[in-house]
Design an enzyme around this catalytic site. Structure first.
Site, PDB file in Angstrom:
ATOM      1  N   CYS A 240       0.894  -1.173   0.000  1.00 51.07           N
ATOM      2  CA  CYS A 240       0.000   0.000   0.000  1.00 51.07           C
ATOM      3  C   CYS A 240       0.924   1.212   0.000  1.00 51.07           C
ATOM      4  O   CYS A 240       1.202   1.796   1.048  1.00 51.07           O
ATOM      5  CB  CYS A 240      -0.889  -0.023   1.240  1.00 51.07           C
ATOM      6  SG  CYS A 240      -2.046  -1.394   1.257  1.00 51.07           S
ATOM      7  N   LYS A 246       7.606   5.369   2.495  1.00 54.63           N
ATOM      8  CA  LYS A 246       8.302   4.197   3.059  1.00 54.63           C
ATOM      9  C   LYS A 246       9.013   3.412   1.954  1.00 54.63           C
ATOM     10  O   LYS A 246      10.053   2.815   2.202  1.00 54.63           O
ATOM     11  CB  LYS A 246       7.320   3.329   3.842  1.00 54.63           C
ATOM     12  CG  LYS A 246       6.747   4.077   5.039  1.00 54.63           C
ATOM     13  CD  LYS A 246       5.849   3.229   5.904  1.00 54.63           C
ATOM     14  CE  LYS A 246       5.153   4.080   6.953  1.00 54.63           C
ATOM     15  NZ  LYS A 246       4.083   4.953   6.394  1.00 54.63           N
ATOM     16  N   ASP A 289      -5.196  -3.766  -6.712  1.00 56.36           N
ATOM     17  CA  ASP A 289      -5.698  -4.080  -5.375  1.00 56.36           C
ATOM     18  C   ASP A 289      -4.818  -5.168  -4.769  1.00 56.36           C
ATOM     19  O   ASP A 289      -4.825  -6.311  -5.226  1.00 56.36           O
ATOM     20  CB  ASP A 289      -7.160  -4.564  -5.503  1.00 56.36           C
ATOM     21  CG  ASP A 289      -7.762  -4.945  -4.165  1.00 56.36           C
ATOM     22  OD1 ASP A 289      -7.049  -4.889  -3.141  1.00 56.36           O
ATOM     23  OD2 ASP A 289      -8.956  -5.300  -4.148  1.00 56.36           O
ATOM     24  N   ASP A 310       1.382  -1.339   4.919  1.00 54.96           N
ATOM     25  CA  ASP A 310       1.040  -0.078   5.598  1.00 54.96           C
ATOM     26  C   ASP A 310      -0.441   0.143   5.273  1.00 54.96           C
ATOM     27  O   ASP A 310      -0.787   0.840   4.324  1.00 54.96           O
ATOM     28  CB  ASP A 310       1.929   1.039   5.026  1.00 54.96           C
ATOM     29  CG  ASP A 310       1.783   2.344   5.767  1.00 54.96           C
ATOM     30  OD1 ASP A 310       1.111   2.364   6.813  1.00 54.96           O
ATOM     31  OD2 ASP A 310       2.335   3.355   5.287  1.00 54.96           O
ATOM     32  N   CYS A 363      -1.386   3.906  10.857  1.00 60.41           N
ATOM     33  CA  CYS A 363      -1.222   5.157  11.624  1.00 60.41           C
ATOM     34  C   CYS A 363      -2.487   5.368  12.435  1.00 60.41           C
ATOM     35  O   CYS A 363      -3.164   6.388  12.326  1.00 60.41           O
ATOM     36  CB  CYS A 363      -0.892   6.337  10.713  1.00 60.41           C
ATOM     37  SG  CYS A 363      -2.069   6.616   9.385  1.00 60.41           S
TER      38      CYS A 363
HETATM   39  C1  LIG Z   1      -1.305   4.676   4.792  1.00 58.66           C
HETATM   40  S1  LIG Z   1      -1.309   4.993   3.104  1.00 58.66           S
HETATM   41  C2  LIG Z   1       0.301   4.455   2.621  1.00 58.66           C
HETATM   42  C3  LIG Z   1       1.417   5.419   2.899  1.00 58.66           C
HETATM   43  C4  LIG Z   1       2.716   4.978   2.267  1.00 58.66           C
HETATM   44  N1  LIG Z   1       3.085   3.628   2.689  1.00 58.66           N
HETATM   45  C5  LIG Z   1       3.861   5.925   2.604  1.00 58.66           C
HETATM   46  O1  LIG Z   1       4.601   5.664   3.557  1.00 58.66           O
HETATM   47  O2  LIG Z   1       4.020   6.922   1.905  1.00 58.66           O
HETATM   48  C6  LIG Z   1      -2.275   3.662   2.505  1.00 58.66           C
HETATM   49  C7  LIG Z   1      -2.333   3.581   0.991  1.00 58.66           C
HETATM   50  O3  LIG Z   1      -2.906   2.319   0.654  1.00 58.66           O
HETATM   51  C8  LIG Z   1      -3.696   2.486  -0.483  1.00 58.66           C
HETATM   52  N2  LIG Z   1      -4.597   1.303  -0.507  1.00 58.66           N
HETATM   53  C9  LIG Z   1      -5.755   1.129   0.168  1.00 58.66           C
HETATM   54  N3  LIG Z   1      -6.272  -0.081  -0.091  1.00 58.66           N
HETATM   55  C10 LIG Z   1      -5.404  -0.705  -0.935  1.00 58.66           C
HETATM   56  C11 LIG Z   1      -5.401  -1.957  -1.576  1.00 58.66           C
HETATM   57  N4  LIG Z   1      -6.384  -2.844  -1.377  1.00 58.66           N
HETATM   58  N5  LIG Z   1      -4.366  -2.255  -2.402  1.00 58.66           N
HETATM   59  C12 LIG Z   1      -3.360  -1.363  -2.613  1.00 58.66           C
HETATM   60  N6  LIG Z   1      -3.333  -0.138  -2.036  1.00 58.66           N
HETATM   61  C13 LIG Z   1      -4.335   0.191  -1.215  1.00 58.66           C
HETATM   62  C14 LIG Z   1      -4.369   3.814  -0.259  1.00 58.66           C
HETATM   63  O4  LIG Z   1      -4.864   4.355  -1.485  1.00 58.66           O
HETATM   64  C15 LIG Z   1      -3.225   4.625   0.336  1.00 58.66           C
HETATM   65  O5  LIG Z   1      -2.508   5.290  -0.674  1.00 58.66           O
END
Ligand SMILES: C[S@@+](CC[C@H](N)C(=O)[O-])C[C@H]1O[C@@H](n2cnc3c(N)ncnc32)[C@H](O)[C@@H]1O
Length: 424
Positions: A240, A246, A289, A310, A363
């Site tokens: 994610c 990260k 996804d 994450d 978070c």
């Molecule tokens: C907490 S943020 C991630 C922050 C990132 N790891 C960073 O440190 O910059 C969560 C991310 O997961 C994405 N996300 C949510 N559900 C997801 C899924 N099923 N598959 C992939 N990405 C997903 C969201 O769009 C969002 O951008």
């Protein structure tokens, strides 16, 4: 802004629509109003027999937040009242409410202490400026720490930088900042906290990729996952990934790593490549996804040595940076997010090589999105072995450790759990 948040629109969505020259001032005002909205609404309850029309009420509560809680921003009280009433008169949606606004604000100026008297004791929402359900959940989850966490949420977050491990250390960058007249402290090997927030473009070496903005709590992810990984060029999945903070940290610490960065949101995914480009790093970015590996895994692809999950969460740990979040979330959101977190864990675990490590983080300060998810996962997956990890990190509490704030606790709330896959 307050009206928009009450309608369910985040500041992240609203602020870009504001004229760029006005945006910093509008943001400071909106942050303050939302940080103190619970108190402002309670005072308004004592001033007005009925809740005013929605836009008038948003303006009234914004002005009240400045009268009942110290800023920034700071205005002389009479100037504030004059400007709020003038603003109400200029907008057709609030014009009719201008006399009421004027009367409420002037009475607040005269009777401020009496209006505030006993309010905090009578009403936890006024005391902490968070929704009641949030306060109750936090109290149940962290019976010792909940007050400190809520108090920390009312303070603006510090600006913390991550020094690119390929270029310098935190102490060396602190010296570079000092030479430029910027006061800062090193919080660990790579984290630097500035005494005063400032535009990042004004920081030495920012454009060249020497530093990035990342909270001290978030900077724990990459070192935890990499740990003592012994592969020379580990295959890592960042499941994610957007905006890529990260991902970049992993590559700064392990430049030989072969990183796949997944992101479901096509509008957010380009930010991963943008961030990596500034740092002269690269990863394979896929828009998909993560919970549906059949849709994005290619035939014959090897398993991963390490996976970072994450996960999407309530963001309840980063309310200092996003004071709208507490008012946007609904109690039912937490169970829905937990179900998504479970789906992601279940889908990604089979992609981890035996002996590999998965770092789960959110978070969030809520146990439902942290410790409870991992307890449930481990109970159903006998090959998942928990390794040492910080668990719940709470703003206002967990200070002093490497990479964390050295006073006032860690900067953001986070949860970290590290799982190793037992070889078959
Ligand atoms: C907490 S943020 C991630 C922050 C990132 N790891 C960073 O440190 O910059 C969560 C991310 O997961 C994405 N996300 C949510 N559900 C997801 C899924 N099923 N598959 C992939 N990405 C997903 C969201 O769009 C969002 O951008």
């Amino acid at each position: 802004m307050v009206h928009g948040v009450r309608q369910g629109r985040s500041l992240t969505a609203q602020l870009p629509l504001v004229d760029a020259a006005l945006r910093p001032g509008v943001q400071a005002l909106a942050f303050h109003a939302l940080r103190w909205l619970g108190l402002a609404e309670a005072v308004r309850g004592r001033l007005a027999a009925r809740v005013p029309a929605s836009r008038t009420d948003a303006l009234l509560c914004t002005a009240l937040s400045l009268l009942v809680a110290d800023g920034p921003p700071s205005y002389a009280p009479f100037t504030l009242v004059d400007q709020a009433v003038e603003a109400a008169k200029r907008d057709a949606a609030t014009r009719a409410g201008a006399p009421l606004l004027n009367a409420c604000l002037r009475r607040c100026l005269r009777e401020r202490e009496a209006l505030l008297g006993g309010l905090a004791e009578a009403d936890p929402v006024a005391r902490w400026s968070h929704p009641r359900w949030w306060i109750e959940r936090l109290r149940a989850d962290h019976p010792e720490a909940w007050r400190d966490v809520l108090a920390a949420a009312q303070q603006p977050a510090p600006l913390v930088l991550r020094v690119n491990a390929q270029r310098a250390s935190a102490p060396a960058y602190v010296q570079r900042l000092a030479a430029a007249g910027i006061e800062a402290v090193a919080l660990g090997a790579q984290a630097v906290r500035l005494a005063q927030p400032r535009p990042v473009q004004a920081l030495p070496g920012f454009e060249a990729g020497d530093v990035s903005v990342q909270s001290a709590a978030a900077q724990m992810a990459a070192p935890l996952l990499l740990g003592e990984l012994d592969a020379a060029a580990p295959r890592i999945l960042d499941a994610c990934a957007a905006p890529g903070g990260k991902t970049a940290h992993l590559l700064e610490l392990s430049p030989q790593a072969r990183v796949t960065a997944l992101e479901i949101d096509p509008e957010r995914s380009p930010r991963i490549a943008d961030n990596l480009a500034r740092l002269a790093l690269s990863a394979e970015v896929r828009v998909a996804d993560a919970a549906d590996p059949g849709a994005w895994r290619r035939g014959g692809e090897a398993l991963y040595d390490a996976i970072l999950l994450d996960a999407p969460c309530s963001a309840s740990g980063i309310v200092r940076r996003h004071p709208d979040v507490r008012w946007l979330r609904r109690p039912g959101d937490i169970a829905q997010l937990a179900a998504r977190q479970d789906r992601l864990l279940a889908a990604l675990w089979p992609l981890l090589a035996p002996g590999g490590r998965l770092l789960y983080c959110t978070c969030s300060v809520f146990r439902t999105e942290g410790a409870e998810r991992i307890q449930a996962f481990v109970a159903h997956n006998s090959d998942a072995v928990p390794k040492a990890a910080p668990g719940h990190l709470l703003p206002g509490r967990d200070g002093g450790g490497p990479g964390l704030g050295d006073n006032g606790g860690c900067d953001d709330g986070f949860f970290y759990a590290l799982l190793e896959k037992r070889p078959a």
